[in-house]
Design an enzyme around this catalytic site. Structure first.
Site, mmCIF file in Angstrom:
data_model
loop_
_atom_site.group_PDB
_atom_site.id
_atom_site.type_symbol
_atom_site.label_atom_id
_atom_site.label_comp_id
_atom_site.label_asym_id
_atom_site.label_seq_id
_atom_site.Cartn_x
_atom_site.Cartn_y
_atom_site.Cartn_z
ATOM 1 N N ASN A 75 0.806 -1.100 -0.065
ATOM 2 C CA ASN A 75 0.029 -0.137 0.079
ATOM 3 C C ASN A 75 0.667 1.240 0.049
ATOM 4 O OD1 ASN A 75 -0.560 1.845 2.408
ATOM 5 N ND2 ASN A 75 0.174 0.101 3.490
ATOM 6 N N PHE A 135 7.006 5.729 13.700
ATOM 7 C CA PHE A 135 8.419 6.081 13.110
ATOM 8 C C PHE A 135 8.597 4.955 11.960
ATOM 9 C CE2 PHE A 135 10.133 7.894 17.304
ATOM 10 C CZ PHE A 135 9.342 8.912 17.275
ATOM 11 N N CYS A 137 6.645 4.278 8.849
ATOM 12 C CA CYS A 137 5.996 4.430 7.538
ATOM 13 C C CYS A 137 6.822 4.526 6.472
ATOM 14 C CB CYS A 137 4.894 5.723 7.300
ATOM 15 S SG CYS A 137 4.199 5.905 5.991
ATOM 16 N N CYS A 351 7.993 -35.449 -1.564
ATOM 17 C CA CYS A 351 9.261 -35.769 -0.679
ATOM 18 C C CYS A 351 10.281 -36.173 -1.600
ATOM 19 C CB CYS A 351 8.881 -36.551 0.512
ATOM 20 S SG CYS A 351 8.271 -38.546 -0.033
ATOM 21 N N CYS A 355 14.222 -34.454 -2.063
ATOM 22 C CA CYS A 355 15.104 -34.942 -1.667
ATOM 23 C C CYS A 355 16.162 -35.353 -2.745
ATOM 24 C CB CYS A 355 14.840 -36.129 -0.706
ATOM 25 S SG CYS A 355 16.155 -36.619 0.203
ATOM 26 N N CYS A 389 11.889 -32.870 3.466
ATOM 27 C CA CYS A 389 10.592 -33.772 3.123
ATOM 28 C C CYS A 389 9.458 -33.352 3.892
ATOM 29 C CB CYS A 389 11.076 -35.293 3.034
ATOM 30 S SG CYS A 389 11.714 -35.555 4.701
#
Length: 414
Positions: A75, A135, A137, A351, A355, A389
Protein backbone atom coordinates in the site's frame (compact mmCIF):
# COMPACT_ATOMS: atom_id res chain seq x y z
CA UNK A 1 -13.19 -20.64 29.72
CA UNK A 2 -9.81 -18.90 29.38
CA UNK A 3 -9.60 -15.23 30.34
CA UNK A 4 -8.36 -13.17 27.38
CA UNK A 5 -8.55 -9.80 29.14
CA UNK A 6 -5.41 -7.78 28.64
CA UNK A 7 -3.53 -5.14 30.59
CA UNK A 8 -1.12 -3.12 28.44
CA UNK A 9 0.69 -0.36 30.34
CA UNK A 10 -2.36 -0.24 32.59
CA UNK A 11 -4.70 0.01 29.59
CA UNK A 12 -7.42 -2.62 29.87
CA UNK A 13 -9.11 -4.38 26.98
CA UNK A 14 -11.39 -7.44 26.87
CA UNK A 15 -8.96 -9.29 24.61
CA UNK A 16 -5.48 -8.67 23.15
CA UNK A 17 -6.73 -8.14 19.59
CA UNK A 18 -6.45 -4.52 18.48
CA UNK A 19 -6.86 -3.01 15.04
CA UNK A 20 -3.58 -1.55 13.81
CA UNK A 21 -3.29 2.04 12.65
CA UNK A 22 -4.40 1.78 9.03
CA UNK A 23 -7.43 2.31 6.76
CA UNK A 24 -9.71 0.19 9.03
CA UNK A 25 -9.21 2.76 11.82
CA UNK A 26 -9.61 5.87 9.71
CA UNK A 27 -12.83 7.03 11.33
CA UNK A 28 -15.30 6.44 14.14
CA UNK A 29 -17.72 4.57 11.88
CA UNK A 30 -15.18 1.82 11.22
CA UNK A 31 -14.06 1.57 14.82
CA UNK A 32 -17.61 1.41 16.20
CA UNK A 33 -18.30 -1.48 13.83
CA UNK A 34 -15.12 -3.20 14.97
CA UNK A 35 -15.87 -2.76 18.67
CA UNK A 36 -19.41 -3.99 18.12
CA UNK A 37 -17.94 -7.09 16.47
CA UNK A 38 -15.77 -7.76 19.51
CA UNK A 39 -12.34 -6.22 18.90
CA UNK A 40 -10.51 -5.35 22.11
CA UNK A 41 -8.94 -2.11 20.96
CA UNK A 42 -7.81 0.06 18.08
CA UNK A 43 -4.97 2.35 17.11
CA UNK A 44 -6.47 5.34 15.31
CA UNK A 45 -5.06 5.95 11.83
CA UNK A 46 -2.04 8.23 12.05
CA UNK A 47 -2.81 11.92 12.62
CA UNK A 48 -0.64 14.77 11.45
CA UNK A 49 -0.77 18.51 11.18
CA UNK A 50 -3.22 20.39 9.00
CA UNK A 51 -3.49 20.63 6.09
CA UNK A 52 -4.00 16.89 5.74
CA UNK A 53 -2.06 15.15 2.95
CA UNK A 54 -3.62 14.19 -0.37
CA UNK A 55 -3.71 10.48 -1.13
CA UNK A 56 -3.31 8.94 -4.58
CA UNK A 57 -5.34 6.58 -6.78
CA UNK A 58 -4.74 3.68 -6.80
CA UNK A 59 -3.20 2.69 -3.46
CA UNK A 60 -2.97 -1.11 -3.21
CA UNK A 61 -1.51 -4.06 -5.02
CA UNK A 62 -1.36 -7.74 -4.11
CA UNK A 63 1.23 -10.49 -4.09
CA UNK A 64 -0.47 -13.81 -4.83
CA UNK A 65 0.55 -17.44 -4.84
CA UNK A 66 0.24 -19.57 -7.98
CA UNK A 67 -3.41 -20.30 -7.15
CA UNK A 68 -4.34 -16.63 -6.85
CA UNK A 69 -4.56 -16.48 -3.06
CA UNK A 70 -3.28 -13.21 -1.59
CA UNK A 71 -0.12 -13.62 0.47
CA UNK A 72 0.39 -9.93 1.13
CA UNK A 73 -0.55 -6.47 -0.05
CA UNK A 74 1.47 -3.39 -0.87
CA UNK A 75 0.00 0.00 0.00
CA UNK A 76 1.09 3.55 -0.69
CA UNK A 77 -1.62 5.31 1.30
CA UNK A 78 -0.41 8.09 3.57
CA UNK A 79 -1.59 9.18 7.03
CA UNK A 80 -5.13 10.41 7.67
CA UNK A 81 -6.36 12.74 4.94
CA UNK A 82 -9.18 14.10 7.10
CA UNK A 83 -8.99 17.41 9.03
CA UNK A 84 -7.28 17.02 12.39
CA UNK A 85 -10.17 18.44 14.43
CA UNK A 86 -12.64 16.02 12.86
CA UNK A 87 -10.47 13.13 14.00
CA UNK A 88 -9.99 14.59 17.48
CA UNK A 89 -13.73 15.04 17.97
CA UNK A 90 -14.44 11.48 16.87
CA UNK A 91 -11.72 10.05 19.11
CA UNK A 92 -13.16 11.82 22.12
CA UNK A 93 -16.67 10.54 21.43
CA UNK A 94 -15.44 7.02 20.68
CA UNK A 95 -13.69 6.75 24.04
CA UNK A 96 -16.82 7.99 25.80
CA UNK A 97 -18.98 5.43 24.02
CA UNK A 98 -16.53 2.53 24.40
CA UNK A 99 -14.75 3.06 27.74
CA UNK A 100 -13.82 -0.63 28.10
CA UNK A 101 -11.82 -0.74 24.83
CA UNK A 102 -8.22 0.30 24.34
CA UNK A 103 -8.00 3.40 22.15
CA UNK A 104 -4.53 4.50 21.09
CA UNK A 105 -3.82 7.38 18.70
CA UNK A 106 -1.03 7.15 16.14
CA UNK A 107 0.90 10.36 15.49
CA UNK A 108 3.38 11.69 12.95
CA UNK A 109 4.52 15.30 12.68
CA UNK A 110 7.76 17.03 11.63
CA UNK A 111 10.86 16.60 13.82
CA UNK A 112 10.26 19.83 15.69
CA UNK A 113 9.59 19.80 19.41
CA UNK A 114 6.88 22.45 19.14
CA UNK A 115 4.96 20.36 16.60
CA UNK A 116 5.00 17.29 18.84
CA UNK A 117 4.06 19.30 21.92
CA UNK A 118 1.11 20.91 20.15
CA UNK A 119 -0.42 17.70 18.78
CA UNK A 120 0.20 15.78 22.02
CA UNK A 121 -1.75 18.39 23.96
CA UNK A 122 -4.60 18.17 21.47
CA UNK A 123 -4.70 14.37 21.56
CA UNK A 124 -4.43 14.11 25.34
CA UNK A 125 -7.56 16.26 25.61
CA UNK A 126 -9.58 13.55 23.83
CA UNK A 127 -9.28 11.14 26.75
CA UNK A 128 -7.62 8.42 24.68
CA UNK A 129 -5.52 5.78 26.41
CA UNK A 130 -2.12 6.39 24.82
CA UNK A 131 -0.17 7.50 21.78
CA UNK A 132 1.79 5.53 19.22
CA UNK A 133 4.64 7.39 17.51
CA UNK A 134 4.71 6.35 13.86
CA UNK A 135 8.42 6.03 13.13
CA UNK A 136 7.87 3.33 10.54
CA UNK A 137 5.87 4.51 7.52
CA UNK A 138 8.12 3.61 4.54
CA UNK A 139 6.54 5.69 1.79
CA UNK A 140 5.62 9.30 1.16
CA UNK A 141 6.29 10.59 4.66
CA UNK A 142 10.05 9.77 4.83
CA UNK A 143 10.56 12.13 1.90
CA UNK A 144 9.26 14.81 4.28
CA UNK A 145 11.59 13.78 7.09
CA UNK A 146 8.98 11.75 8.98
CA UNK A 147 8.04 8.09 9.44
CA UNK A 148 10.90 5.72 8.63
CA UNK A 149 13.21 8.71 8.17
CA UNK A 150 13.05 8.97 11.97
CA UNK A 151 12.78 5.26 12.70
CA UNK A 152 16.00 4.43 10.85
CA UNK A 153 18.10 6.89 12.87
CA UNK A 154 18.52 5.85 16.53
CA UNK A 155 19.49 9.36 17.63
CA UNK A 156 16.28 10.81 16.22
CA UNK A 157 14.21 8.05 17.82
CA UNK A 158 15.67 8.89 21.22
CA UNK A 159 15.26 12.65 20.76
CA UNK A 160 11.65 12.64 19.53
CA UNK A 161 10.58 10.01 22.06
CA UNK A 162 12.10 12.16 24.79
CA UNK A 163 10.12 15.19 23.64
CA UNK A 164 6.92 13.19 23.75
CA UNK A 165 7.58 11.82 27.22
CA UNK A 166 8.22 15.37 28.39
CA UNK A 167 5.04 16.80 26.90
CA UNK A 168 2.37 14.18 27.66
CA UNK A 169 1.19 12.12 30.60
CA UNK A 170 -0.13 9.44 28.25
CA UNK A 171 1.75 6.16 27.73
CA UNK A 172 4.11 6.51 24.76
CA UNK A 173 4.44 3.58 22.34
CA UNK A 174 7.11 3.77 19.63
CA UNK A 175 6.24 2.00 16.38
CA UNK A 176 9.38 0.54 14.84
CA UNK A 177 10.25 0.08 11.18
CA UNK A 178 11.51 -3.33 10.02
CA UNK A 179 13.57 -1.63 7.32
CA UNK A 180 16.71 -1.62 9.46
CA UNK A 181 19.62 -3.99 10.01
CA UNK A 182 19.30 -4.21 13.80
CA UNK A 183 15.89 -3.96 15.46
CA UNK A 184 17.47 -4.21 18.92
CA UNK A 185 19.41 -1.00 18.26
CA UNK A 186 16.34 1.03 17.31
CA UNK A 187 14.26 -0.43 20.16
CA UNK A 188 17.07 0.45 22.56
CA UNK A 189 16.99 3.99 21.20
CA UNK A 190 13.27 4.19 21.96
CA UNK A 191 13.92 2.91 25.47
CA UNK A 192 16.68 5.48 25.94
CA UNK A 193 14.15 8.19 25.07
CA UNK A 194 11.81 6.91 27.75
CA UNK A 195 9.36 4.88 25.63
CA UNK A 196 6.85 2.93 27.69
CA UNK A 197 6.46 0.29 24.97
CA UNK A 198 7.23 -0.50 21.35
CA UNK A 199 5.01 -1.79 18.57
CA UNK A 200 6.34 -3.74 15.61
CA UNK A 201 6.55 -4.31 12.79
CA UNK A 202 5.46 -1.58 10.44
CA UNK A 203 5.32 -2.43 6.74
CA UNK A 204 8.28 -3.59 4.64
CA UNK A 205 9.55 -1.71 1.58
CA UNK A 206 8.25 -3.50 -1.47
CA UNK A 207 7.25 -3.68 -5.12
CA UNK A 208 4.75 -6.48 -5.64
CA UNK A 209 4.69 -6.82 -9.41
CA UNK A 210 5.23 -5.23 -12.81
CA UNK A 211 2.74 -5.00 -15.67
CA UNK A 212 4.81 -6.51 -18.50
CA UNK A 213 2.65 -4.84 -21.15
CA UNK A 214 2.92 -1.28 -19.88
CA UNK A 215 6.18 -1.75 -17.92
CA UNK A 216 4.60 0.08 -15.00
CA UNK A 217 4.44 -1.50 -11.57
CA UNK A 218 1.49 -1.84 -9.24
CA UNK A 219 -0.23 0.07 -7.80
CA UNK A 220 -0.06 2.32 -10.84
CA UNK A 221 -0.70 6.04 -10.45
CA UNK A 222 -1.13 7.07 -14.06
CA UNK A 223 2.11 6.09 -15.80
CA UNK A 224 4.21 5.88 -12.64
CA UNK A 225 4.57 3.73 -9.54
CA UNK A 226 6.60 3.74 -6.35
CA UNK A 227 7.71 1.31 -3.67
CA UNK A 228 5.26 0.92 -0.82
CA UNK A 229 4.64 -0.89 2.44
CA UNK A 230 4.19 -4.67 2.35
CA UNK A 231 1.97 -6.41 4.90
CA UNK A 232 -0.01 -9.58 5.33
CA UNK A 233 0.66 -13.16 6.33
CA UNK A 234 3.85 -13.33 4.24
CA UNK A 235 5.62 -10.89 6.59
CA UNK A 236 4.90 -12.92 9.72
CA UNK A 237 8.29 -14.72 9.83
CA UNK A 238 10.10 -11.39 9.67
CA UNK A 239 7.94 -9.91 12.40
CA UNK A 240 8.15 -12.96 14.66
CA UNK A 241 11.92 -12.84 14.47
CA UNK A 242 12.08 -9.16 15.37
CA UNK A 243 9.70 -9.57 18.30
CA UNK A 244 11.72 -12.54 19.49
CA UNK A 245 15.01 -10.67 19.26
CA UNK A 246 13.68 -7.86 21.43
CA UNK A 247 12.36 -10.34 23.99
CA UNK A 248 15.62 -12.28 24.28
CA UNK A 249 18.14 -9.45 24.49
CA UNK A 250 18.83 -8.02 27.92
CA UNK A 251 18.77 -4.38 26.80
CA UNK A 252 15.24 -4.64 25.38
CA UNK A 253 13.70 -7.55 27.30
CA UNK A 254 11.90 -5.24 29.71
CA UNK A 255 10.05 -3.40 26.95
CA UNK A 256 6.32 -4.00 26.69
CA UNK A 257 5.53 -5.13 23.14
CA UNK A 258 2.49 -4.67 20.93
CA UNK A 259 3.10 -7.09 18.07
CA UNK A 260 1.84 -7.08 14.51
CA UNK A 261 2.78 -8.54 11.17
CA UNK A 262 0.70 -11.11 9.33
CA UNK A 263 -1.60 -12.10 12.19
CA UNK A 264 -4.36 -14.04 10.46
CA UNK A 265 -5.27 -16.93 12.76
CA UNK A 266 -5.44 -17.65 16.49
CA UNK A 267 -2.26 -19.69 16.11
CA UNK A 268 -0.41 -16.64 14.82
CA UNK A 269 -1.62 -14.77 17.87
CA UNK A 270 -0.47 -17.50 20.27
CA UNK A 271 2.97 -17.53 18.66
CA UNK A 272 3.44 -13.79 19.13
CA UNK A 273 2.27 -14.04 22.73
CA UNK A 274 4.69 -16.89 23.36
CA UNK A 275 7.49 -14.58 22.21
CA UNK A 276 6.55 -11.97 24.77
CA UNK A 277 3.92 -9.75 23.13
CA UNK A 278 1.23 -8.27 25.37
CA UNK A 279 -1.19 -6.90 22.77
CA UNK A 280 -1.66 -7.87 19.13
CA UNK A 281 -2.44 -5.58 16.22
CA UNK A 282 -4.18 -6.75 13.06
CA UNK A 283 -4.69 -4.97 9.76
CA UNK A 284 -4.34 -6.87 6.48
CA UNK A 285 -6.42 -9.87 7.56
CA UNK A 286 -9.25 -7.46 8.38
CA UNK A 287 -8.88 -5.61 5.09
CA UNK A 288 -9.21 -8.90 3.22
CA UNK A 289 -11.88 -10.59 5.37
CA UNK A 290 -13.70 -7.95 7.45
CA UNK A 291 -14.12 -7.38 11.17
CA UNK A 292 -15.90 -10.73 11.62
CA UNK A 293 -12.60 -12.60 11.87
CA UNK A 294 -12.42 -11.54 15.51
CA UNK A 295 -14.81 -14.41 16.33
CA UNK A 296 -12.36 -17.01 15.02
CA UNK A 297 -9.39 -15.30 16.69
CA UNK A 298 -11.03 -15.16 20.11
CA UNK A 299 -12.67 -18.57 19.93
CA UNK A 300 -9.56 -20.32 18.61
CA UNK A 301 -7.22 -18.79 21.16
CA UNK A 302 -9.65 -19.51 24.01
CA UNK A 303 -10.11 -23.14 22.99
CA UNK A 304 -6.37 -23.70 22.65
CA UNK A 305 -5.74 -22.17 26.08
CA UNK A 306 -8.45 -24.36 27.61
CA UNK A 307 -6.89 -27.42 25.98
CA UNK A 308 -3.47 -26.52 27.38
CA UNK A 309 -4.80 -25.62 30.81
CA UNK A 310 -3.92 -21.92 30.58
CA UNK A 311 -6.37 -19.71 32.41
CA UNK A 312 -4.77 -16.36 31.51
CA UNK A 313 -2.54 -15.02 28.75
CA UNK A 314 0.22 -14.30 31.25
CA UNK A 315 0.64 -18.03 31.89
CA UNK A 316 2.30 -18.63 28.53
CA UNK A 317 3.44 -15.13 27.55
CA UNK A 318 7.13 -15.30 26.69
CA UNK A 319 7.27 -19.10 27.07
CA UNK A 320 9.14 -19.52 23.77
CA UNK A 321 11.81 -16.91 24.52
CA UNK A 322 14.13 -19.03 26.68
CA UNK A 323 14.79 -21.54 23.88
CA UNK A 324 15.55 -18.86 21.25
CA UNK A 325 19.32 -18.62 20.93
CA UNK A 326 22.21 -17.89 18.56
CA UNK A 327 23.11 -20.47 15.92
CA UNK A 328 26.51 -21.14 17.48
CA UNK A 329 24.84 -22.24 20.70
CA UNK A 330 22.78 -24.96 19.03
CA UNK A 331 23.56 -28.58 19.97
CA UNK A 332 25.57 -29.99 17.05
CA UNK A 333 25.42 -33.47 18.58
CA UNK A 334 21.64 -33.60 18.19
CA UNK A 335 20.67 -35.94 15.35
CA UNK A 336 17.32 -36.90 13.83
CA UNK A 337 16.10 -38.76 10.75
CA UNK A 338 12.86 -38.73 8.80
CA UNK A 339 10.24 -41.46 9.03
CA UNK A 340 7.40 -41.92 6.51
CA UNK A 341 4.15 -43.37 7.86
CA UNK A 342 2.94 -45.48 4.95
CA UNK A 343 -0.62 -45.51 6.28
CA UNK A 344 -0.80 -41.74 5.78
CA UNK A 345 1.23 -41.46 2.56
CA UNK A 346 -0.79 -40.47 -0.54
CA UNK A 347 2.08 -41.39 -2.92
CA UNK A 348 2.35 -37.86 -4.33
CA UNK A 349 6.13 -38.03 -4.50
CA UNK A 350 6.83 -34.50 -3.35
CA UNK A 351 9.21 -35.68 -0.65
CA UNK A 352 11.12 -37.76 -3.21
CA UNK A 353 11.42 -34.89 -5.69
CA UNK A 354 12.63 -32.50 -3.01
CA UNK A 355 15.21 -34.91 -1.61
CA UNK A 356 16.37 -36.41 -4.90
CA UNK A 357 16.72 -33.12 -6.78
CA UNK A 358 17.84 -30.70 -4.09
CA UNK A 359 19.10 -32.51 -1.00
CA UNK A 360 20.78 -35.83 -0.10
CA UNK A 361 19.10 -38.55 -2.19
CA UNK A 362 17.90 -40.24 0.99
CA UNK A 363 14.45 -41.40 -0.18
CA UNK A 364 14.03 -44.56 -2.23
CA UNK A 365 11.26 -44.91 -4.81
CA UNK A 366 9.90 -48.44 -5.12
CA UNK A 367 7.37 -49.32 -7.84
CA UNK A 368 5.13 -52.38 -7.88
CA UNK A 369 5.60 -55.00 -10.57
CA UNK A 370 2.55 -53.83 -12.45
CA UNK A 371 3.65 -50.21 -12.20
CA UNK A 372 0.38 -49.12 -10.62
CA UNK A 373 1.66 -48.47 -7.11
CA UNK A 374 4.70 -46.84 -5.65
CA UNK A 375 6.11 -46.33 -2.18
CA UNK A 376 8.71 -44.02 -0.72
CA UNK A 377 11.09 -45.11 2.02
CA UNK A 378 13.88 -43.35 3.89
CA UNK A 379 17.29 -44.87 3.08
CA UNK A 380 19.07 -45.70 6.37
CA UNK A 381 22.39 -43.93 6.69
CA UNK A 382 21.66 -41.36 3.98
CA UNK A 383 19.16 -39.11 5.76
CA UNK A 384 20.87 -36.09 7.38
CA UNK A 385 17.75 -34.85 9.19
CA UNK A 386 17.30 -31.67 7.16
CA UNK A 387 13.48 -32.15 7.30
CA UNK A 388 12.82 -30.69 3.84
CA UNK A 389 10.71 -33.77 3.07
CA UNK A 390 8.61 -33.08 6.15
CA UNK A 391 7.75 -29.52 5.21
CA UNK A 392 6.98 -30.38 1.57
CA UNK A 393 4.64 -33.24 2.51
CA UNK A 394 0.98 -32.12 2.14
CA UNK A 395 -0.28 -34.63 4.74
CA UNK A 396 0.10 -33.57 8.35
CA UNK A 397 1.78 -36.25 10.45
CA UNK A 398 2.82 -38.42 7.51
CA UNK A 399 6.52 -37.57 7.83
CA UNK A 400 7.99 -37.15 11.29
CA UNK A 401 11.52 -36.54 12.51
CA UNK A 402 12.78 -39.17 14.93
CA UNK A 403 15.59 -38.38 17.37
CA UNK A 404 18.50 -40.78 17.27
CA UNK A 405 19.99 -42.35 20.43
CA UNK A 406 22.01 -39.85 22.41
CA UNK A 407 19.82 -36.89 21.41
CA UNK A 408 17.51 -35.03 23.77
CA UNK A 409 15.04 -37.65 25.07
CA UNK A 410 12.33 -35.03 25.36
CA UNK A 411 12.33 -34.50 21.58
CA UNK A 412 11.73 -38.03 20.26
CA UNK A 413 9.18 -37.06 17.59
CA UNK A 414 9.06 -33.67 15.91
Amino acid sequence: MADLSTGFLGIRSPNPFWLASAPPTDKAYNIYRAFSAGWGGAVWKTLGEDPAPTNVCSRYSAHRDTHGRILGINNIELISDRPLQVNLDEIKQTKKDWPDRALIVSLMVPCEEASWQRILNQVEATGCDGVELNFGCPHGMPELGMGAAVGQVPELITKVTGWCKQHTRLPVIVKLTPNVTDIVQTASAALAGGADAVSLINTINSITSINLDTMVGYPAVGNYYTSGGYSGEAVKPVALNMVGQLARHDETAKLTISAMGGITTWRDAAEYLSLGATSLQVCTAVMLNGFKIIDELVDGLSRWMDQKGYQALSEFRGAAVASLTDWNRLDLSYKSVAHIDQSHCIRCGRCFAACEDTEHQAIALQTSDDGKDRTFEIIPGECVGCNLCQITCPVEGCITMISLPGSNPELQVI
